[in-house]
Design a protein around this motif. Structure first.
Motif, PDB file in Angstrom:
ATOM      1  N   LEU A 128       0.826  -1.198   0.000  1.00 43.31           N
ATOM      2  CA  LEU A 128       0.000   0.000   0.000  1.00 43.31           C
ATOM      3  C   LEU A 128       0.866   1.257   0.000  1.00 43.31           C
ATOM      4  N   PHE A 129       0.401   2.275  -0.727  1.00 46.45           N
ATOM      5  CA  PHE A 129       1.072   3.568  -0.815  1.00 46.45           C
ATOM      6  C   PHE A 129       0.043   4.668  -0.587  1.00 46.45           C
ATOM      7  N   PRO A 130       0.455   5.811  -0.047  1.00 43.22           N
ATOM      8  CA  PRO A 130      -0.448   6.971  -0.041  1.00 43.22           C
ATOM      9  C   PRO A 130      -0.475   7.595  -1.429  1.00 43.22           C
ATOM     10  N   GLU A 131      -1.639   8.046  -1.864  1.00 43.05           N
ATOM     11  CA  GLU A 131      -1.749   8.712  -3.164  1.00 43.05           C
ATOM     12  C   GLU A 131      -1.328  10.171  -2.996  1.00 43.05           C
ATOM     13  N   SER A 132      -0.040  10.358  -2.745  1.00 38.05           N
ATOM     14  CA  SER A 132       0.556  11.682  -2.571  1.00 38.05           C
ATOM     15  C   SER A 132       1.559  11.907  -3.691  1.00 38.05           C
ATOM     16  N   ALA A 133       2.216  13.057  -3.652  1.00 37.76           N
ATOM     17  CA  ALA A 133       3.189  13.360  -4.704  1.00 37.76           C
ATOM     18  C   ALA A 133       4.303  12.320  -4.730  1.00 37.76           C
ATOM     19  N   ASP A 134       4.848  11.976  -3.556  1.00 35.86           N
ATOM     20  CA  ASP A 134       5.933  10.993  -3.493  1.00 35.86           C
ATOM     21  C   ASP A 134       5.403   9.564  -3.529  1.00 35.86           C
ATOM     22  N   GLY A 135       4.355   9.293  -2.742  1.00 32.97           N
ATOM     23  CA  GLY A 135       3.824   7.932  -2.686  1.00 32.97           C
ATOM     24  C   GLY A 135       3.234   7.473  -4.004  1.00 32.97           C
ATOM     25  N   GLY A 136       2.479   8.352  -4.673  1.00 33.32           N
ATOM     26  CA  GLY A 136       1.901   7.990  -5.961  1.00 33.32           C
ATOM     27  C   GLY A 136       2.958   7.745  -7.017  1.00 33.32           C
ATOM     28  N   ASP A 137       4.007   8.581  -7.033  1.00 33.50           N
ATOM     29  CA  ASP A 137       5.097   8.388  -7.991  1.00 33.50           C
ATOM     30  C   ASP A 137       5.816   7.070  -7.739  1.00 33.50           C
ATOM     31  N   LEU A 138       6.068   6.758  -6.459  1.00 31.84           N
ATOM     32  CA  LEU A 138       6.775   5.530  -6.117  1.00 31.84           C
ATOM     33  C   LEU A 138       5.946   4.294  -6.471  1.00 31.84           C
ATOM     34  N   ALA A 139       4.634   4.350  -6.247  1.00 37.16           N
ATOM     35  CA  ALA A 139       3.769   3.215  -6.569  1.00 37.16           C
ATOM     36  C   ALA A 139       3.788   2.922  -8.066  1.00 37.16           C
ATOM     37  N   ARG A 140       3.766   3.952  -8.879  1.00 41.05           N
ATOM     38  CA  ARG A 140       3.765   3.753 -10.333  1.00 41.05           C
ATOM     39  C   ARG A 140       5.121   3.250 -10.826  1.00 41.05           C
ATOM     40  N   ARG A 141       6.201   3.705 -10.204  1.00 42.44           N
ATOM     41  CA  ARG A 141       7.523   3.185 -10.552  1.00 42.44           C
ATOM     42  C   ARG A 141       7.612   1.688 -10.244  1.00 42.44           C
ATOM     43  N   LEU A 142       7.102   1.297  -9.061  1.00 45.36           N
ATOM     44  CA  LEU A 142       7.156  -0.112  -8.684  1.00 45.36           C
ATOM     45  C   LEU A 142       6.272  -0.957  -9.592  1.00 45.36           C
ATOM     46  N   ALA A 143       5.111  -0.434  -9.969  1.00 41.14           N
ATOM     47  CA  ALA A 143       4.242  -1.177 -10.885  1.00 41.14           C
ATOM     48  C   ALA A 143       4.915  -1.388 -12.237  1.00 41.14           C
ATOM     49  N   ALA A 144       5.644  -0.374 -12.724  1.00 41.91           N
ATOM     50  CA  ALA A 144       6.341  -0.522 -14.003  1.00 41.91           C
ATOM     51  C   ALA A 144       7.496  -1.500 -13.901  1.00 41.91           C
ATOM     52  N   LEU A 145       8.199  -1.521 -12.755  1.00 36.66           N
ATOM     53  CA  LEU A 145       9.333  -2.431 -12.594  1.00 36.66           C
ATOM     54  C   LEU A 145       8.895  -3.878 -12.421  1.00 36.66           C
ATOM     55  N   SER A 146       7.860  -4.085 -11.603  1.00 35.87           N
ATOM     56  CA  SER A 146       7.459  -5.444 -11.242  1.00 35.87           C
ATOM     57  C   SER A 146       6.436  -6.050 -12.193  1.00 35.87           C
ATOM     58  N   GLY A 147       5.650  -5.207 -12.867  1.00 32.60           N
ATOM     59  CA  GLY A 147       4.569  -5.723 -13.695  1.00 32.60           C
ATOM     60  C   GLY A 147       3.375  -6.196 -12.895  1.00 32.60           C
ATOM     61  N   ALA A 148       3.352  -5.913 -11.579  1.00 35.88           N
ATOM     62  CA  ALA A 148       2.231  -6.326 -10.733  1.00 35.88           C
ATOM     63  C   ALA A 148       1.030  -5.430 -10.986  1.00 35.88           C
ATOM     64  N   PRO A 149      -0.196  -5.951 -10.867  1.00 34.76           N
ATOM     65  CA  PRO A 149      -1.392  -5.122 -11.062  1.00 34.76           C
ATOM     66  C   PRO A 149      -1.457  -4.021 -10.016  1.00 34.76           C
ATOM     67  N   PHE A 150      -1.913  -2.842 -10.454  1.00 34.22           N
ATOM     68  CA  PHE A 150      -1.898  -1.652  -9.614  1.00 34.22           C
ATOM     69  C   PHE A 150      -3.248  -0.961  -9.685  1.00 34.22           C
ATOM     70  N   PHE A 151      -3.788  -0.599  -8.510  1.00 38.07           N
ATOM     71  CA  PHE A 151      -5.051   0.130  -8.405  1.00 38.07           C
ATOM     72  C   PHE A 151      -4.739   1.459  -7.738  1.00 38.07           C
ATOM     73  N   ALA A 152      -4.922   2.568  -8.466  1.00 39.65           N
ATOM     74  CA  ALA A 152      -4.520   3.894  -7.990  1.00 39.65           C
ATOM     75  C   ALA A 152      -5.684   4.639  -7.360  1.00 39.65           C
ATOM     76  N   ALA A 153      -5.361   5.434  -6.327  1.00 34.34           N
ATOM     77  CA  ALA A 153      -6.307   6.368  -5.696  1.00 34.34           C
ATOM     78  C   ALA A 153      -7.583   5.677  -5.233  1.00 34.34           C
ATOM     79  N   ALA A 154      -7.430   4.576  -4.507  1.00 38.07           N
ATOM     80  CA  ALA A 154      -8.597   3.870  -3.972  1.00 38.07           C
ATOM     81  C   ALA A 154      -9.297   4.741  -2.933  1.00 38.07           C
ATOM     82  N   GLU A 155     -10.622   4.787  -3.014  1.00 35.75           N
ATOM     83  CA  GLU A 155     -11.412   5.599  -2.091  1.00 35.75           C
ATOM     84  C   GLU A 155     -12.088   4.773  -1.012  1.00 35.75           C
ATOM     85  N   SER A 156     -12.097   3.466  -1.166  1.00 38.52           N
ATOM     86  CA  SER A 156     -12.553   2.571  -0.106  1.00 38.52           C
ATOM     87  C   SER A 156     -11.825   1.253  -0.283  1.00 38.52           C
TER      88      SER A 156
END
Length: 354
Positions: A128-156
């Motif tokens: 899990l990552f916070p959807e912040s400037a740093d957290g959101g950027d890091l989550a997308r970098r990890l998704a591109a590196l690992s190829g794991a499925p990613f769900f952004a900005a979850a509200e629940s």
């Protein structure tokens, strides 16, 4: 009751003199102390990567722990905090394990490579990552590196489903929680109650290879030019401030973003872009310093999300004084130059040796 008045006041400190403390109250306080939860052999791990600027957890980071606990507690799992520097806050926040990342300073690519190594070697069911400037950027970098499925900005988020609004909030996207998730602010309540052991975890990170960034540096913006909605620390003037020159000097000395109440903006003494409140700008700052502001309901709505509020006002019963975590009952016209002198004296002192 406040002496000399008939108005009730809230005592948030909950302090009672020792002579007046009843044994039953002491026993109840001991029984209500948070219990320590130890998960010796977790079925799986739910990891989280907080922003933790300066080693301190933000409100969004604490909400991240609440979401991770909901996913881990549903099936006998444990929460693993992946952090740059371990601290004492992670156990009470809800971490069962803490793993220090081999990253120092601002280096998002190296941090993403270290997280990718942990994701490949450890049994991490979710990260899990916070959807912040740093957290959101890091989550997308990890998704591109690992190829794991990613769900952004979850509200629940729950163990069975994760959702978010889409298409101008006309539809809701829903699916089972994937491996990588970033959480929107206020999506989940923070963890409260039990304290977890935050046991340090040893992991041999490989040497980072394949990075394309040779040097990374975080360059902060000029706080005087940052929009109020993006400011981290705001100092505001209200009707109790008449010396605006001293106010501006204090804002510059505190390296803050200037704000104002509606009365000063209506009078033309401060620009409309500096107005704080429901009819101006709703802040998301970590710190808010209110000088001579009584605290109208619309203004309090504008600072509702601020983590720390400091208020200076001559009225003990002002709503802003009640809202503040630290209150100074005094004239802002006297506090401003005194605080400015202290800051100038501190700036003139030589740097202390570590």
């Amino acid at each position: 009751m406040v002496p000399g008045t008939a108005r009730r006041r809230l005592d948030r400190a909950q302090r009672v003199p020792a002579a007046e403390a009843a044994p039953s109250a002491i026993t109840a306080a001991i029984d209500a102390a948070p219990r320590l939860v130890v998960i010796a052999e977790p079925a799986y791990l739910v990891a989280l990567v907080p922003d933790a600027p300066g080693g301190r957890l933000t409100p969004a980071d604490r909400q991240l722990f609440g979401a991770a606990r909901a996913l881990a507690d549903a099936g006998g799992g444990a929460v693993l905090a992946l952090v740059e520097r371990p601290g004492e806050e992670f156990g009470p926040a809800g971490a069962d394990r803490v793993l220090a990342l081999p990253v120092s300073g601002y280096d998002p690519e190296a941090k993403a490579l270290a997280l990718n190594a942990a994701l490949a070697a450890l049994d991490l069911r979710h990260v899990l990552f916070p959807e912040s400037a740093d957290g959101g950027d890091l989550a997308r970098r990890l998704a591109a590196l690992s190829g794991a499925p990613f769900f952004a900005a979850a509200e629940s988020l729950s163990p069975k489903a994760v959702t978010r609004a889409a298409h101008g909030r006309r539809v809701e996207q829903r699916r089972a929680p994937p491996r990588l998730i970033s959480l929107a602010p206020d999506a989940v309540a923070p963890h409260a109650g039990s304290r977890h052991e935050a046991l340090p975890v040893a992991f041999a990170f490989p040497e980072p290879t394949g990075g394309g960034i040779l040097s990374a540096e975080f360059i902060p913006a000029d706080p005087a030019k940052v929009p109020l909605a993006e400011a981290d620390f705001v100092v505001s003037a209200g009707n109790g401030v008449t010396d605006l020159a001293t106010f501006r000097a204090l804002v510059a000395a505190l390296n803050a973003t200037p704000g104002a109440s509606r009365m000063l903006c209506d009078a033309g003494l401060m620009p409309r872009s500096a107005q704080v409140g429901a009819s101006g700008t709703v802040l998301d700052a970590r710190g808010y310093f209110a000088l001579g502001i009584a605290g109208a309901p619309q203004h309090l709505q504008g600072v509702a999300r601020c983590e720390h509020v400091i208020a200076v006002n001559t009225d003990l019963h002002a709503a802003m004084i009640e809202r503040a975590g630290l209150a100074v009952v005094a004239d802002a016209q006297l506090v401003m130059p005194a605080l400015l002198r202290l800051l100038q004296d501190e700036a003139r002192q030589p740097e202390r040796q570590p």
